[in-house]
Write a protein that holds these residues in place. Structure first.
Motif, PDB file in Angstrom:
ATOM      1  N   GLY A 113      23.855  -2.120 -14.040  1.00 14.96           N
ATOM      2  CA  GLY A 113      22.463  -2.309 -14.383  1.00 14.96           C
ATOM      3  C   GLY A 113      21.600  -2.187 -13.144  1.00 14.96           C
ATOM      4  N   VAL A 114      20.314  -2.475 -13.342  1.00 14.00           N
ATOM      5  CA  VAL A 114      19.381  -2.475 -12.230  1.00 14.00           C
ATOM      6  C   VAL A 114      19.527  -3.789 -11.470  1.00 14.00           C
ATOM      7  N   SER A 115      19.720  -3.676 -10.184  1.00 18.04           N
ATOM      8  CA  SER A 115      19.939  -4.857  -9.364  1.00 18.04           C
ATOM      9  C   SER A 115      18.769  -5.073  -8.420  1.00 18.04           C
ATOM     10  N   GLN A 116      18.267  -6.304  -8.377  1.00 16.30           N
ATOM     11  CA  GLN A 116      17.162  -6.627  -7.487  1.00 16.30           C
ATOM     12  C   GLN A 116      17.566  -7.778  -6.577  1.00 16.30           C
ATOM     13  N   SER A 117      17.098  -7.681  -5.341  1.00 13.16           N
ATOM     14  CA  SER A 117      17.368  -8.772  -4.409  1.00 13.16           C
ATOM     15  C   SER A 117      16.175  -8.961  -3.485  1.00 13.16           C
ATOM     16  N   PRO A 118      15.943 -10.197  -3.017  1.00 13.06           N
ATOM     17  CA  PRO A 118      16.608 -11.402  -3.502  1.00 13.06           C
ATOM     18  C   PRO A 118      16.103 -11.788  -4.890  1.00 13.06           C
ATOM     19  N   SER A 119      16.751 -12.714  -5.530  1.00 16.71           N
ATOM     20  CA  SER A 119      16.268 -13.163  -6.835  1.00 16.71           C
ATOM     21  C   SER A 119      15.087 -14.117  -6.664  1.00 16.71           C
ATOM     22  N   ASN A 120      15.076 -14.824  -5.564  1.00 19.50           N
ATOM     23  CA  ASN A 120      13.975 -15.726  -5.234  1.00 19.50           C
ATOM     24  C   ASN A 120      13.626 -15.581  -3.762  1.00 19.50           C
ATOM     25  N   LYS A 121      12.342 -15.610  -3.475  1.00 18.56           N
ATOM     26  CA  LYS A 121      11.885 -15.516  -2.100  1.00 18.56           C
ATOM     27  C   LYS A 121      10.685 -16.438  -1.915  1.00 18.56           C
ATOM     28  N   VAL A 122      10.835 -17.357  -0.979  1.00 18.67           N
ATOM     29  CA  VAL A 122       9.726 -18.231  -0.621  1.00 18.67           C
ATOM     30  C   VAL A 122       9.294 -17.858   0.790  1.00 18.67           C
ATOM     31  N   THR A 123       8.018 -17.617   0.961  1.00 16.06           N
ATOM     32  CA  THR A 123       7.531 -17.214   2.268  1.00 16.06           C
ATOM     33  C   THR A 123       6.222 -17.924   2.576  1.00 16.06           C
ATOM     34  N   GLU A 124       5.846 -17.850   3.828  1.00 12.44           N
ATOM     35  CA  GLU A 124       4.580 -18.450   4.239  1.00 12.44           C
ATOM     36  C   GLU A 124       3.482 -17.406   4.224  1.00 12.44           C
ATOM     37  N   LYS A 125       2.317 -17.849   3.916  1.00  8.03           N
ATOM     38  CA  LYS A 125       1.157 -16.967   3.929  1.00  8.03           C
ATOM     39  C   LYS A 125       1.069 -16.250   5.268  1.00  8.03           C
ATOM     40  N   GLY A 126       0.850 -14.934   5.189  1.00  9.02           N
ATOM     41  CA  GLY A 126       0.716 -14.139   6.401  1.00  9.02           C
ATOM     42  C   GLY A 126       1.991 -13.421   6.824  1.00  9.02           C
ATOM     43  N   LYS A 127       3.125 -13.845   6.267  1.00 11.58           N
ATOM     44  CA  LYS A 127       4.383 -13.185   6.617  1.00 11.58           C
ATOM     45  C   LYS A 127       4.588 -11.924   5.764  1.00 11.58           C
ATOM     46  N   ASP A 128       5.423 -11.018   6.261  1.00 13.53           N
ATOM     47  CA  ASP A 128       5.775  -9.819   5.509  1.00 13.53           C
ATOM     48  C   ASP A 128       7.055 -10.080   4.703  1.00 13.53           C
ATOM     49  N   VAL A 129       7.156  -9.453   3.539  1.00  9.45           N
ATOM     50  CA  VAL A 129       8.381  -9.567   2.742  1.00  9.45           C
ATOM     51  C   VAL A 129       8.820  -8.186   2.265  1.00  9.45           C
ATOM     52  N   GLU A 130      10.115  -8.069   2.077  1.00  5.79           N
ATOM     53  CA  GLU A 130      10.693  -6.837   1.530  1.00  5.79           C
ATOM     54  C   GLU A 130      11.523  -7.185   0.312  1.00  5.79           C
ATOM     55  N   LEU A 131      11.259  -6.473  -0.770  1.00  4.91           N
ATOM     56  CA  LEU A 131      11.988  -6.674  -2.008  1.00  4.91           C
ATOM     57  C   LEU A 131      12.773  -5.396  -2.288  1.00  4.91           C
ATOM     58  N   ARG A 132      14.009  -5.585  -2.713  1.00  8.72           N
ATOM     59  CA  ARG A 132      14.885  -4.427  -2.872  1.00  8.72           C
ATOM     60  C   ARG A 132      15.226  -4.185  -4.334  1.00  8.72           C
TER      61      ARG A 132
END
Lengths: 111, 115
Positions: free
Chosen positions: A3-22
């Motif tokens: 199936g389609v796989s996504q990671s991470p399943s949960n991500k908590v970050t602070e305002k102003g930080k960069d995030v990458e979703l796969r």
């Protein structure tokens, strides 16, 4: 994978930080979509990749959002300088025809 | 621009009662039409789709939908609702001219089933 796989399943970050979703689509699927699901907002289209064509980025809400798809397979959605309003579930889907297959999503929380 | 409207945000029905969820689209031609369901803790799953031909389409889990060109509607129906049908339902349209696909979803309808 099956199936389609996504990671991470949960991500908590602070305002102003960069995030990458796969997103890892189903093998052989040429189309790949990113959607955002917020409370009361339904599914908001973000970006669409189809084969080697230029992606449709018309749904990206700001220039802090970008996505790429390497080798026609794995895709990464990047959000720079995250804001609290970016908190949502980010869903990826792939297809080989008209039927979309969705991943389980990444729940992003920006504190 | 194409759009899809689901006018009911939340619907409550009794188990065993009939169900109709409304969906309207705005587009000059007939798009491809879909209904997806999102059950609690699960991903989105395709219920049924309409491309052409018979305007009454059957889907999984006993659901059906009828395309009405004159009303630009594609309402989802089920004769007898089960408690397990409690979920959020999304109508979607796909601009299909030229082979380009851009699937746009409505805002969803949350279905609550009471005993």
């Amino acid at each position: 994978g099956a199936g389609v796989s996504q990671s991470p399943s949960n991500k908590v970050t602070e305002k102003g930080k960069d995030v990458e979703l796969r997103c890892d689509p189903i093998s052989g699927h040429t189309a790949l979509y990113w959607y955002r699901q917020s409370l009361g907002q339904g599914l908001e289209f973000l970006i669409y990749f189809q084969g080697n064509s230029a992606p449709d980025k018309s749904g990206l809400p700001s220039d802090r959002f970008s996505a790429e798809r390497t080798g026609g397979s794995v895709s990464t959605l990047t959000i720079q300088r995250t804001q609290q309003e970016d908190s949502a579930v980010y869903l990826c889907a792939s297809s080989a025809g008209q039927k979309l297959f969705f991943g389980s999503g990444t729940q992003l929380s920006v504190l | 621009a194409q759009s899809v409207t689901q006018p009911d945000i939340h619907i409550t029905v009794s188990e065993g009662a009939s169900l109709e969820l409304r969906c309207n689209y705005s587009y000059g031609a007939t798009p491809y039409l879909f209904w997806y369901v999102q059950s609690p803790g699960q991903g989105l799953q395709l219920l049924l789709k309409y491309f052409s031909g018979d305007t009454l389409v059957q889907g999984i889990k006993g659901f059906e939908a009828e395309f009405k060109r004159s009303q630009s509607s594609f309402n989802l129906r089920k004769p007898s609702v089960h408690w397990s049908d409690a979920a959020e339902y999304f109508c979607a349209v796909d601009l299909n001219s030229g082979g380009y696909q851009k699937v746009t979803f409505g805002t969803g309808t949350k279905l609550q089933v009471i005993p």
